[in-house]
Scaffold this motif. Structure first.
Motif, PDB file in Angstrom:
ATOM      1  N   ALA A  94       0.835  -1.208   0.000  1.00 27.86           N
ATOM      2  CA  ALA A  94       0.000   0.000   0.000  1.00 27.86           C
ATOM      3  C   ALA A  94       0.871   1.260   0.000  1.00 27.86           C
ATOM      4  N   ALA A  95       1.969   1.237   0.734  1.00 26.45           N
ATOM      5  CA  ALA A  95       2.874   2.386   0.759  1.00 26.45           C
ATOM      6  C   ALA A  95       3.469   2.621  -0.627  1.00 26.45           C
ATOM      7  N   CYS A  96       3.936   1.558  -1.255  1.00 27.93           N
ATOM      8  CA  CYS A  96       4.519   1.685  -2.596  1.00 27.93           C
ATOM      9  C   CYS A  96       3.479   2.183  -3.597  1.00 27.93           C
ATOM     10  N   GLU A  97       2.269   1.649  -3.500  1.00 29.87           N
ATOM     11  CA  GLU A  97       1.209   2.080  -4.411  1.00 29.87           C
ATOM     12  C   GLU A  97       0.902   3.562  -4.219  1.00 29.87           C
ATOM     13  N   ALA A  98       0.826   4.010  -2.971  1.00 24.73           N
ATOM     14  CA  ALA A  98       0.533   5.413  -2.687  1.00 24.73           C
ATOM     15  C   ALA A  98       1.634   6.336  -3.215  1.00 24.73           C
ATOM     16  N   LEU A  99       2.864   5.834  -3.239  1.00 18.81           N
ATOM     17  CA  LEU A  99       3.996   6.639  -3.715  1.00 18.81           C
ATOM     18  C   LEU A  99       4.273   6.459  -5.204  1.00 18.81           C
TER      19      LEU A  99
END
Length: 156
Positions: A94-99
């Motif tokens: 989720a962090a990678c997707e958000a970034l």
């Protein structure tokens, strides 16, 4: 005389960067430079860092995230390995997707804190706000994970 600083620019030479830091004179490879558009929590004015090895082998996996703009500012970090299983894969995804980072082109760094308690040193890592690195673009962001279960002082 204040210690020299270095700033990462598009025209930065490939020559090593020499900084006078709290760890002594440090030579960093410009290829390890990372741009943090938002800086780090509490250091939003610093955007260019290099990842360097610790001065002694006994520190193993630990690294130094050294500011190129303020040589007096550095952080001990621990490269996160998924085998450590401290952060759930869906939360990192989720962090990678958000970034906007492809998961396979990312790395995660945990900021280390060392506090003295009498004669004992207490070592912990911040699991709640890891630094997510886009390896392809050499950019990074300290990202606060949505899951409140992660400690900012997870003891090692």
């Amino acid at each position: 005389m204040s210690p020299p600083s270095a700033t990462l620019t598009a025209e930065s030479p490939a020559a090593p960067i020499v900084l006078h830091t709290r760890f002594g004179e440090m030579t960093v490879d410009p290829e390890t430079a990372l741009h943090l558009p938002r800086g780090l929590l509490g250091f939003s004015n610093l955007h260019d860092f290099a990842l360097a090895t610790m001065p002694a082998e006994r520190y193993g996996r630990f690294r130094i995230l050294q500011s190129l703009e303020g040589p007096e500012v550095s952080f001990i970090v621990l490269p996160y390995e998924t085998s450590d299983a401290l952060i759930a894969e869906p939360d990192l995804d989720a962090a990678c997707e958000a970034l906007g980072i492809a998961r396979g082109e990312s790395a995660t760094l945990l900021i280390v804190s060392i506090r003295k308690a009498g004669e004992t040193a207490m070592v912990s890592v911040n699991l709640r706000a890891p630094v997510i690195v886009d390896l392809k673009r050499r950019m990074a962001w300290q990202f606060v994970l949505a899951n409140p279960e992660y400690s900012v002082r997870h003891a090692l």
